[in-house]
Design a protein around this motif. Structure first.
Motif, short mmCIF file in Angstrom:
data_model
loop_
_atom_site.label_atom_id
_atom_site.label_comp_id
_atom_site.label_asym_id
_atom_site.label_seq_id
_atom_site.Cartn_x
_atom_site.Cartn_y
_atom_site.Cartn_z
N ASP A 162 0.87 -1.17 0.00
CA ASP A 162 0.00 0.00 0.00
C ASP A 162 0.90 1.22 0.00
N LYS A 163 0.97 1.92 -1.13
CA LYS A 163 1.89 3.05 -1.26
C LYS A 163 1.53 4.19 -0.32
N ARG A 164 0.26 4.29 0.08
CA ARG A 164 -0.14 5.37 0.98
C ARG A 164 0.36 5.15 2.39
N THR A 165 0.29 3.91 2.86
CA THR A 165 0.64 3.62 4.26
C THR A 165 1.99 2.93 4.41
N GLY A 166 2.50 2.35 3.32
CA GLY A 166 3.74 1.58 3.40
C GLY A 166 3.52 0.17 3.93
N GLU A 167 2.28 -0.20 4.18
CA GLU A 167 1.99 -1.55 4.70
C GLU A 167 2.13 -2.59 3.59
N VAL A 168 2.71 -3.72 3.96
CA VAL A 168 2.82 -4.84 3.03
C VAL A 168 1.71 -5.83 3.37
N HIS A 169 0.84 -6.07 2.40
CA HIS A 169 -0.28 -7.00 2.60
C HIS A 169 0.10 -8.36 2.04
N LEU A 170 -0.23 -9.39 2.78
CA LEU A 170 0.04 -10.78 2.41
C LEU A 170 -1.29 -11.50 2.32
N CYS A 171 -1.52 -12.19 1.22
CA CYS A 171 -2.76 -12.95 1.05
C CYS A 171 -2.44 -14.37 0.60
N SER A 172 -3.30 -15.28 1.01
CA SER A 172 -3.18 -16.66 0.57
C SER A 172 -4.58 -17.19 0.30
N ASN A 173 -4.63 -18.38 -0.27
CA ASN A 173 -5.89 -19.07 -0.51
C ASN A 173 -6.06 -20.12 0.57
N LEU A 174 -7.10 -19.97 1.35
CA LEU A 174 -7.42 -20.95 2.40
C LEU A 174 -8.90 -21.27 2.26
N ASN A 175 -9.23 -21.97 1.17
CA ASN A 175 -10.64 -22.18 0.79
C ASN A 175 -11.35 -20.85 0.69
N GLY A 176 -10.66 -19.87 0.16
CA GLY A 176 -11.14 -18.50 0.03
C GLY A 176 -10.01 -17.58 0.43
N PRO A 177 -10.19 -16.26 0.27
CA PRO A 177 -9.10 -15.34 0.58
C PRO A 177 -8.77 -15.28 2.06
N ASN A 178 -7.48 -15.21 2.35
CA ASN A 178 -6.96 -15.10 3.70
C ASN A 178 -5.90 -14.01 3.64
N CYS A 179 -6.18 -12.82 4.17
CA CYS A 179 -5.29 -11.68 3.99
C CYS A 179 -4.97 -10.99 5.30
N GLY A 180 -3.80 -10.38 5.36
CA GLY A 180 -3.40 -9.62 6.53
C GLY A 180 -2.25 -8.69 6.20
N ILE A 181 -1.84 -7.93 7.19
CA ILE A 181 -0.73 -6.99 7.06
C ILE A 181 0.50 -7.62 7.67
N LEU A 182 1.58 -7.65 6.91
CA LEU A 182 2.83 -8.27 7.33
C LEU A 182 3.55 -7.36 8.31
N ALA A 183 4.01 -7.91 9.42
CA ALA A 183 4.77 -7.13 10.41
C ALA A 183 6.11 -6.73 9.82
N ALA A 184 6.66 -5.62 10.31
CA ALA A 184 7.93 -5.10 9.79
C ALA A 184 9.07 -6.09 9.98
N ASP A 185 9.01 -6.91 11.04
CA ASP A 185 10.08 -7.88 11.27
C ASP A 185 9.90 -9.17 10.47
N LEU A 186 8.84 -9.25 9.66
CA LEU A 186 8.54 -10.38 8.79
C LEU A 186 8.28 -11.68 9.55
#
Length: 193
Positions: A162-186
């Motif tokens: 997200d260029k506005r916030t600098g947040e890195v979003h991570l998504c996966s398929n878990l019988n549907g979308p599964n998304c979250g914001i990745l912590a800075a320490d990964l």
């Protein structure tokens, strides 16, 4: 229909003229840019005026999807391509052993992150191993697994910044979308509010 509900009141819908005569009869793309190794799942990234394409690498003489590492190739003109070699190998990952479709992005701090599905190991079709995060100082690797285990359940991962916030979003398929914001320490992720 002359009066379509989506058209403004009083507007008349007219059919488009046939376009087939304006288009070429066939469109063919026959310009191979990479033939050194079997590859699949291309994921493009443009940074510093150069395009990088990361692919999974299918081993020769196999009957399934026996992929154990990732290739990268790059170009600054989309005509001449450089083979960057193997940029990440499942030989360095203890919790999984198959390298399927991945995604690479440039993080706001200038590092490069790869989301990869941790297949194999404890893999089953009903429960894949999960999604791992690897990082590198270059889009051409080498990438290093950051957590030593899956950070998120699921498969078919993708990342976006997200260029506005600098947040890195991570998504996966878990019988549907599964998304979250990745912590800075990964090392973890959180569900956005």
């Amino acid at each position: 229909h002359p009066t379509d509900s989506a058209a403004p009141l009083g507007a008349e819908m007219r059919p488009l003229p046939p376009l087939l005569g304006l288009l070429p009869c066939a469109v063919v793309a026959n310009y191979e840019i990479f033939t050194q190794r079997y590859s699949a799942d291309p994921a493009p990234l443009v940074t510093g005026g150069r395009m990088y394409i990361t692919t999974s690498h299918d081993l020769a003489n196999n009957t399934g999807w026996n992929m154990r590492d990732y290739n990268c190739l790059s170009s600054d003109d989309l005509v001449n391509w450089r083979d960057e070699g193997i940029v990440f190998s499942m030989d360095t990952v203890r919790w999984a052993n198959l390298a399927w479709a991945q995604q690479v992005v440039e993080a706001p701090n200038g590092t490069f992150l790869m989301a990869f599905p941790g297949m194999g190991g404890n893999f089953s079709w009903s429960y894949p191993g999960g999604v791992g995060i690897a990082s590198s100082t270059s889009p051409a690797g080498p990438f290093v697994d950051q957590l030593g285990k899956a950070i998120m359940p699921g498969d078919d991962p993708t990342l976006f910044v997200d260029k506005r916030t600098g947040e890195v979003h991570l998504c996966s398929n878990l019988n549907g979308p599964n998304c979250g914001i990745l912590a800075a320490d990964l090392k973890s992720w959180t569900v956005p509010p």
